[in-house]
Design an enzyme around this catalytic site. Structure first.
Site, PDB file in Angstrom:
ATOM      1  CE  LYS A  47      -1.917   2.665   3.078  1.00  0.00           C
ATOM      2  NZ  LYS A  47      -1.976   3.964   2.332  1.00  0.00           N
TER       3      LYS A  47
ATOM      4  CD  GLU B   9      12.340   5.057   9.627  1.00  0.00           C
ATOM      5  OE1 GLU B   9      12.084   5.822  10.591  1.00  0.00           O
ATOM      6  OE2 GLU B   9      12.311   5.415   8.453  1.00  0.00           O
TER       7      GLU B   9
ATOM      8  CB  CYS C 196      12.584   9.322   9.358  1.00  0.00           C
ATOM      9  SG  CYS C 196      13.526   8.287   8.202  1.00  0.00           S
TER      10      CYS C 196
ATOM     11  CD  GLU D 275       9.766  12.464  12.901  1.00  0.00           C
ATOM     12  OE1 GLU D 275      10.668  12.064  12.143  1.00  0.00           O
ATOM     13  OE2 GLU D 275       8.798  11.762  13.230  1.00  0.00           O
TER      14      GLU D 275
END
Length: 504
Positions: free
Chosen positions: A193, A268, A304, A404
């Protein structure tokens, strides 16, 4: 003139997105579609199908049938190796087309995707070439009898089964490769996906894999947003493993959803990676350019592993800030097909609002804004553009130093000695990556060993196809890349075989 990317849409030849089930392209069973708006211009670019629960069922059934039949997993090693190498060649041949599709998907500039290895089509091709080399080398062990006697004790590695691979939008080339290549090399079948914000690139990559000779059903693609498509996939009882790259919140949900069937999970989940710049850095200005470039160039901080915290020794603090601002001033924005454009917009309006909110939070918590901090207007007013933003004198406990942001925002924190730098670097819930800038090799190695992060760059950073990538703490579970990656798509089986008729 207001920015438009429509002429590029026609030039690239964007196709209407369909599902790919059991080797066939089609609209699926539902009537729902997702309209993709370009992040740089706000224009409608194209539509693709939103898969239904029935479509997900069909995709998983197709992958299961293909796995159980052994068409791929039990084929000759030379056949699988040839398909993976052929696909790597096709990626390189279609690199320009794929870069154009990505620019229409997520607006990553061609100047970036054609020159920065980690975001290039070439890197994805190298990942497939690397994992092709593991197909006939992924074995177990023959162990000496522990209790004596005449018998064999052996281990085997076998493919884990049906894999649900869920991709983010920011690096489709590399992340497609890091999930699909080891899964296929191990003999698994896949339901993939893509992110709803980067679908057309992935559809073309899947199409090329079929051209390379991958048997029908081995790879299936379902499209649409996380709810309902991703949810149907991660909770499906026919899925043996979920591999996901994305937000920590979704990663936690996947762990919870996998508990019912004890699915294997690789995650992750992002980071708040520090760069530690010591007074003896070989080139402080270059260190600043490297850090600011990672936070602002190309993906505009939507990566990231970007070093979004710069921990800088007080002796070179002012020098670093000056060089950082100079690098930030060099960023250019606009049409991603323009070779002079170096940075992208934020992916959608929700992320735009989020990043602007963090900037205001930084100001309110007392950090010193030394550059940027504003949404870009003028010809770019219809896009989600935020310029490079640098905060100085940031408290390491401040929100912008701990959470983040996923935008072009750098928090610069001063330190006085090595012990303080390491302590602050590790003072985070994340542990994905870090950078160490020092001319002292002993210090660089010593500090690298002390940092609680999965990948450390010393005076630079690079992604390598054969090097494991992943995080400590809440940055995820497992690794992608290298031998550890392909082993994560296998189950280890022990076999005991007596060599006589006597019972042990």
């Amino acid at each position: 003139m207001t920015l438009t990317v429509q002429p590029h849409r026609e030039a690239v030849g964007l196709k209407t997105g369909q599902l790919y089930l059991d080797g066939q392209w089609g609209p699926g069973t539902g009537s729902g579609t997702w309209t993709h708006r370009h992040p740089a211009s706000g224009e409608e670019i194209g539509e693709f199908a939103i898969a239904t629960a029935a479509d997900v069922d069909a995709a998983v059934a197709s992958a299961r049938d293909a796995f159980e039949s052994g068409t791929w997993s039990n084929s000759r090693a030379s056949t699988r190796v040839a398909v993976l190498h052929r696909y790597a060649d096709l990626l390189r041949e279609h690199a320009e087309e794929l870069r154009g599709l990505q620019a229409l998907d997520n607006s990553v500039p061609l100047s970036f995707s054609s020159t920065i290895y980690a975001t290039s089509v070439g890197a994805a091709a190298d990942v497939f070439d690397h994992h092709a080399g593991w197909v006939d080398k992924l074995g177990g062990e023959t162990l000496a009898p522990y209790q004596g006697g005449d018998h064999l004790a052996m281990t085997f590695r076998e493919p884990i089964g049906v894999v649900a691979a869920i991709l983010p939008w920011n690096a489709p080339f590399l992340l497609f490769a890091q999930k699909v290549a080891p899964a296929l090399a191990a003999g698994c079948t896949i339901v993939l996906k893509p992110s709803e914000y980067c679908t057309f690139t992935v559809l073309r990559m899947a199409e090329l894999l079929a051209e390379a000779g991958l048997p029908a059903g081995t790879l299936n693609v379902v499209t649409g947003p996380g709810d309902p498509v991703g949810e149907a996939l991660i909770t499906h009882p026919g899925v043996d493993k979920v591999s996901f790259t994305g937000s920590r919140a979704v990663g936690r949900h996947i762990v919870e959803a996998s508990a019912g069937t004890l699915k294997r999970v690789s995650l992750e989940l992002g980071g708040k990676s520090p760069a530690l710049v010591f007074a003896d850095a070989p080139n402080v200005a270059l260190a600043a350019a490297t850090v600011v470039g990672a936070v602002t160039m190309g993906l505009s901080g939507q990566a990231c592993v970007a070093n979004t915290r710069a921990l800088v020794h007080r002796d070179v603090y002012d020098e670093f800030l000056g060089a950082a601002q100079g690098m930030a001033q060099a960023m250019t924005y606009g049409d991603p097909f323009d070779p002079g454009v170096t940075a992208s917009p934020l992916i959608n309006e929700k992320q735009l609002t989020r990043v602007l909110g963090y900037i205001e939070k930084g100001k309110s918590e007392g950090a010193r804004l030394v550059f940027g901090g504003e949404r870009l207007g003028g010809d770019l007013e219809n896009g989600n553009f935020v310029g490079p933003t640098i905060f100085a004198d940031v408290d390491n406990n401040a929100t912008i130093a701990q959470e983040e942001i996923f935008g072009p925002v750098l928090a610069v924190v001063p330190f006085s000695d090595e012990e303080e730098a390491v302590r602050m670097a590790n003072d985070t819930e994340y542990g994905l990556g870090a950078g160490v800038f020092s001319a002292d090799v002993q210090r660089a190695f010593r500090v690298s060993r002390k940092l609680r992060a999965g990948t450390i760059g010393v005076n630079g950073f690079q992604v390598e196809p054969h090097l494991p990538f992943g995080g400590f703490k809440q940055s995820g579970l497992g690794r992608e890349g290298g031998k550890s990656s392909i082993e994560a798509y296998t189950e280890l089986k022990s076999v005991f075989l007596p060599l006589t008729d006597e019972m042990m």
